[in-house]
Design a protein around this motif. Structure first.
Motif, PDB file in Angstrom:
ATOM      1  N   GLY A 128     -11.805 -15.224  32.578  1.00 39.73           N
ATOM      2  CA  GLY A 128     -12.878 -14.410  31.826  1.00 39.73           C
ATOM      3  C   GLY A 128     -13.650 -15.042  30.898  1.00 39.73           C
ATOM      4  N   LEU A 138     -14.183  -5.809  26.972  1.00 39.43           N
ATOM      5  CA  LEU A 138     -14.927  -4.395  27.501  1.00 39.43           C
ATOM      6  C   LEU A 138     -13.554  -3.652  27.779  1.00 39.43           C
ATOM      7  N   GLN A 172     -11.542   3.799  29.201  1.00 42.53           N
ATOM      8  CA  GLN A 172     -12.790   4.297  28.811  1.00 42.53           C
ATOM      9  C   GLN A 172     -12.348   5.489  28.243  1.00 42.53           C
ATOM     10  N   ARG A 195     -13.451 -11.168  40.403  1.00 42.15           N
ATOM     11  CA  ARG A 195     -14.005 -10.091  40.040  1.00 42.15           C
ATOM     12  C   ARG A 195     -13.544  -9.193  38.956  1.00 42.15           C
ATOM     13  N   PRO A 196     -14.388  -8.899  38.019  1.00 36.35           N
ATOM     14  CA  PRO A 196     -13.749  -8.217  36.648  1.00 36.35           C
ATOM     15  C   PRO A 196     -12.712  -7.200  36.971  1.00 36.35           C
ATOM     16  N   GLY A 197     -13.332  -6.083  37.648  1.00 37.22           N
ATOM     17  CA  GLY A 197     -12.438  -5.065  37.853  1.00 37.22           C
ATOM     18  C   GLY A 197     -11.088  -5.358  38.634  1.00 37.22           C
ATOM     19  N   HIS A 216     -14.712  -9.243  30.357  1.00 40.20           N
ATOM     20  CA  HIS A 216     -14.743  -8.321  31.248  1.00 40.20           C
ATOM     21  C   HIS A 216     -13.399  -7.971  31.654  1.00 40.20           C
ATOM     22  N   HIS A 217     -12.398  -7.820  30.557  1.00 44.30           N
ATOM     23  CA  HIS A 217     -10.825  -7.840  30.652  1.00 44.30           C
ATOM     24  C   HIS A 217     -10.578  -7.100  29.388  1.00 44.30           C
ATOM     25  N   LYS A 236      -8.483  -6.980  36.118  1.00 47.87           N
ATOM     26  CA  LYS A 236      -7.861  -6.064  35.249  1.00 47.87           C
ATOM     27  C   LYS A 236      -6.473  -5.803  36.016  1.00 47.87           C
ATOM     28  N   ARG A 251     -16.308 -17.863  32.382  1.00 52.32           N
ATOM     29  CA  ARG A 251     -17.563 -17.039  32.811  1.00 52.32           C
ATOM     30  C   ARG A 251     -18.717 -17.037  31.844  1.00 52.32           C
ATOM     31  N   GLU A 264     -19.369 -10.792  26.014  1.00 55.20           N
ATOM     32  CA  GLU A 264     -18.409  -9.704  26.571  1.00 55.20           C
ATOM     33  C   GLU A 264     -17.605 -10.376  27.616  1.00 55.20           C
ATOM     34  N   THR A 289     -13.468  -3.378  19.773  1.00 52.76           N
ATOM     35  CA  THR A 289     -12.851  -4.194  20.699  1.00 52.76           C
ATOM     36  C   THR A 289     -13.373  -5.655  20.479  1.00 52.76           C
TER      37      THR A 289
END
Length: 314
Positions: A183, A15, A19, A267-269, A175-176, A272, A186, A173, A90
């Motif tokens: 990651g 992910l 963005q 936590r993914p955010g 999240h990294h 990162k 999970r 997916e 990705t």
């Protein structure tokens, strides 16, 4: 950011960190500049140490090993992240994902152990200068370097093989911005609690053993420095050691926060942001911190510059 649809059910989707918007494009440009600076400065430092005979000492031997680790670590992660952002693709295959996990763990583990050996080298140089040639002889230094690489690779191989054996389900997916062990776990369909405990234990040992050596070394160094009668000697010792401690603080702080916690608390955010420190920032800062604050390195650079100027004037 849009994602391509032509991937197999066995592939993973990263992910990512960025963005498709103007703000993140500026961050992408900044990461690109950091990537280029990392490769350039670390490569130049390695070349400088190998070419200048005055830098053929254990301290600089370990330093070019550290630069080599940083180059490989950066190449294992950042180019994939950059191409993902530019091509909006990705997708990553299981084999490529496993390779990233292995390289991340192997190089990260090798750097942890190498930083511990570097702190021991500084301890011997400052606290036992008369015994330095005996205690830090070249065969021992080479064994330390090989041990760092081998230990990191062995630990990484075990965890990579074991992790990739788990069945993964759901959207697959991650999240990294790269395949990192927490990651990926999970996404497992099975209960990984027992294995997560094993990861926590082995990672804690790999981190805390060299970290204990670092703390003990610099505690003894600090005591020795405070006992020095010469103000110039104290200043020089503090300057040398503060560079190493800066690197250790940046690297170990992020790594310990990332890997010495249960997977469930991640936590993914947050992951990162923390990963950016040891995958992008620290590899760039390592050579800059050592080079800009080191008179021997700067002296070697000046000699090369003057030598080239003399050749051109002839």
């Amino acid at each position: 950011m849009t994602y391509v649809e032509n991937y197999t059910v066995t592939d993973f989707i990263l992910l990512g960190l960025l963005q498709d918007n103007p703000t993140h494009f500026c961050l992408f440009a900044l990461i690109t500049m950091t990537f280029l600076v990392t490769l350039t400065v670390n490569s130049l430092l390695i070349l400088l140490i190998l070419v200048d005979t005055h830098l053929h000492t254990p301290m600089y031997f370990f330093l070019w090993q550290l630069s080599l680790i940083d180059i490989l670590f950066t190449l294992a992660i950042v180019p994939k992240m950059m191409t993902d952002y530019l091509l909006h693709n990705t997708v990553i295959s299981p084999s490529s994902c496993g390779t990233q996990i292995f390289l991340g763990l192997a190089l990260g583990g090798a750097e942890c152990i190498l930083l511990g050996f570097m702190s021991y080298d500084r301890y011997v140089a400052i606290c036992k200068p008369l015994h330095y040639p005996l205690l830090m002889n070249w065969p021992l230094c080479r064994q330390m370097a090989v041990g760092s690489w081998a230990s990191g690779a062995f630990n990484a191989l075990i965890h990579t093989v074991y992790t990739m054996r788990f069945p993964f389900c759901g959207p697959r997916e991650i999240h990294h911005f790269y395949c990192e062990l927490p990651g990926l776990l999970r996404l497992s369909c099975e209960d990984t609690l027992a294995y997560e405990t094993g990861v926590l234990v082995s990672t804690s040992i790999l981190l805390l053993l060299p970290f204990s050596v670092i703390l003990a070394s610099y505690t003894l160094i600090l005591v020795t420095i405070l006992q020095m009668a010469s103000a110039e000697g104290r200043t020089k010792a503090f300057s040398t050691c503060s560079s190493h401690l800066t690197v250790v603080s940046l690297y170990y702080g992020a790594i310990i926060f990332m890997y010495m916690r249960p997977i469930s608390s991640h936590r993914p955010g947050q992951d990162k942001v923390i990963s950016v420190f040891y995958t992008i920032l620290t590899p760039m800062l390592n050579p800059l911190i050592y080079s800009l604050r080191n008179k021997d390195v700067m002296g070697a650079v000046e000699k090369i510059i003057w030598k080239n100027m003399d050749i051109k004037t002839q």
